[in-house]
Write a protein that holds these residues in place. Sequence first.
Motif, PDB file in Angstrom:
ATOM      1  N   ILE A   1       3.841  10.480  -7.114  1.00  0.00           N
ATOM      2  CA  ILE A   1       4.670  10.942  -8.231  1.00  0.00           C
ATOM      3  C   ILE A   1       3.788  11.325  -9.410  1.00  0.00           C
ATOM      4  O   ILE A   1       3.954  12.391 -10.019  1.00  0.00           O
ATOM      5  N   SER A   2       2.856  10.452  -9.752  1.00  0.00           N
ATOM      6  CA  SER A   2       1.969  10.727 -10.882  1.00  0.00           C
ATOM      7  C   SER A   2       1.137  11.978 -10.641  1.00  0.00           C
ATOM      8  O   SER A   2       0.990  12.839 -11.518  1.00  0.00           O
ATOM      9  N   TYR A   3       0.598  12.106  -9.433  1.00  0.00           N
ATOM     10  CA  TYR A   3      -0.243  13.252  -9.072  1.00  0.00           C
ATOM     11  C   TYR A   3       0.549  14.563  -9.164  1.00  0.00           C
ATOM     12  O   TYR A   3       0.098  15.533  -9.766  1.00  0.00           O
ATOM     13  N   PHE A   4       1.722  14.595  -8.560  1.00  0.00           N
ATOM     14  CA  PHE A   4       2.550  15.799  -8.610  1.00  0.00           C
ATOM     15  C   PHE A   4       2.907  16.157 -10.045  1.00  0.00           C
ATOM     16  O   PHE A   4       2.887  17.326 -10.435  1.00  0.00           O
ATOM     17  N   HIS A   5       3.260  15.148 -10.819  1.00  0.00           N
ATOM     18  CA  HIS A   5       3.714  15.421 -12.183  1.00  0.00           C
ATOM     19  C   HIS A   5       2.598  16.012 -13.032  1.00  0.00           C
ATOM     20  O   HIS A   5       2.797  17.020 -13.728  1.00  0.00           O
ATOM     21  N   VAL A   6       1.438  15.378 -12.979  1.00  0.00           N
ATOM     22  CA  VAL A   6       0.315  15.833 -13.816  1.00  0.00           C
ATOM     23  C   VAL A   6      -0.193  17.202 -13.369  1.00  0.00           C
ATOM     24  O   VAL A   6      -0.471  18.075 -14.198  1.00  0.00           O
ATOM     25  N   LEU A   7      -0.288  17.414 -12.067  1.00  0.00           N
ATOM     26  CA  LEU A   7      -0.873  18.649 -11.560  1.00  0.00           C
ATOM     27  C   LEU A   7       0.103  19.818 -11.599  1.00  0.00           C
ATOM     28  O   LEU A   7      -0.262  20.934 -12.004  1.00  0.00           O
ATOM     29  N   PHE A   8       1.343  19.584 -11.188  1.00  0.00           N
ATOM     30  CA  PHE A   8       2.285  20.682 -11.019  1.00  0.00           C
ATOM     31  C   PHE A   8       3.354  20.782 -12.113  1.00  0.00           C
ATOM     32  O   PHE A   8       3.607  21.867 -12.642  1.00  0.00           O
ATOM     33  N   ILE A   9       3.995  19.684 -12.427  1.00  0.00           N
ATOM     34  CA  ILE A   9       5.194  19.734 -13.259  1.00  0.00           C
ATOM     35  C   ILE A   9       4.888  19.799 -14.752  1.00  0.00           C
ATOM     36  O   ILE A   9       5.386  20.678 -15.469  1.00  0.00           O
ATOM     37  N   GLU A  10       4.068  18.884 -15.226  1.00  0.00           N
ATOM     38  CA  GLU A  10       3.857  18.791 -16.676  1.00  0.00           C
ATOM     39  C   GLU A  10       3.359  20.094 -17.295  1.00  0.00           C
ATOM     40  O   GLU A  10       3.833  20.485 -18.369  1.00  0.00           O
ATOM     41  N   PRO A  11       2.434  20.834 -16.656  1.00  0.00           N
ATOM     42  CA  PRO A  11       1.987  22.089 -17.287  1.00  0.00           C
ATOM     43  C   PRO A  11       3.083  23.151 -17.382  1.00  0.00           C
ATOM     44  O   PRO A  11       2.972  24.078 -18.180  1.00  0.00           O
TER      45      PRO A  11
ATOM     46  N   VAL B   1       0.838  -1.202   0.000  1.00  0.00           N
ATOM     47  CA  VAL B   1       0.000   0.000   0.000  1.00  0.00           C
ATOM     48  C   VAL B   1       0.872   1.251   0.000  1.00  0.00           C
ATOM     49  O   VAL B   1       0.601   2.218  -0.729  1.00  0.00           O
ATOM     50  N   THR B   2       1.928   1.239   0.804  1.00  0.00           N
ATOM     51  CA  THR B   2       2.829   2.390   0.864  1.00  0.00           C
ATOM     52  C   THR B   2       3.458   2.660  -0.493  1.00  0.00           C
ATOM     53  O   THR B   2       3.511   3.804  -0.954  1.00  0.00           O
ATOM     54  N   VAL B   3       3.942   1.608  -1.150  1.00  0.00           N
ATOM     55  CA  VAL B   3       4.556   1.766  -2.469  1.00  0.00           C
ATOM     56  C   VAL B   3       3.549   2.329  -3.461  1.00  0.00           C
ATOM     57  O   VAL B   3       3.859   3.244  -4.234  1.00  0.00           O
ATOM     58  N   HIS B   4       2.338   1.820  -3.437  1.00  0.00           N
ATOM     59  CA  HIS B   4       1.298   2.319  -4.349  1.00  0.00           C
ATOM     60  C   HIS B   4       0.994   3.794  -4.072  1.00  0.00           C
ATOM     61  O   HIS B   4       0.817   4.581  -5.012  1.00  0.00           O
ATOM     62  N   GLN B   5       0.952   4.163  -2.804  1.00  0.00           N
ATOM     63  CA  GLN B   5       0.690   5.567  -2.463  1.00  0.00           C
ATOM     64  C   GLN B   5       1.808   6.473  -2.985  1.00  0.00           C
ATOM     65  O   GLN B   5       1.541   7.551  -3.528  1.00  0.00           O
TER      66      GLN B   5
END
Length: 210
Positions: free
Chosen positions: A16-26, A7-11
């Motif tokens: 990483i995915s959440y930060f990238h899509v919301l903050f970094i990629e734009p 569960v920890t690894v999945h979180q």
Amino acid sequence: MRPRDEVTVHQLLGRISYFHVLFIEPALASAPAAAGGELCCNHRTPSGPARPDAGGLLAHGAWAVLDEVAATLGTWAGRCPSHGPACCATCRVAGSAAAVADAWLATEHRAYQRPEPHGPMRQACREAAAARLTRVFVHQHHAPCPAAQVGETAGAWLLPGTGELPLTGELLALWRDPLSGGGSPVVSWLNHCTDLDDIRRVLDTRRPTP
């Protein structure tokens, strides 16, 4: 691996995915043209026994998000020139983690109007991300390879903290020893931000006034 570790690894991968899509990629900083990635261990020694391929370990599990995030970085990712299902999955995790950390570091510097990160800092971030994420991947999937022996030789004192570069700093901090049971929770003031401008405003309010 214990269920709570899974569960920890999945979180953390989801983070990483959440930060990238919301903050970094734009706001992704443009990457310099890459000379080409480094061959993974399967393609460096094609005559030897093949190590775990990506087909089962990356394509159909939670770790696939790391490969997907790295794929958005283009020349930054530095993938194996023979990139494909025959590549070693552990090498791919190491390369993707390093690429993600490097891209986040540069993008955060630009967003917060800091000078471009210098070479030693970039190397330290790349090494730390590759070593920390690969260590967990190998532990979870019993998939050792030369990539798993990557060390943090560039200097831990060069790594940014969460008060300096919140996204990159948290990425490195959360993966330092995530299965020890005493790591930081995946909850922070970043959860209340919607873009890099929000993060910059928080950082500005926290800086000491001259």
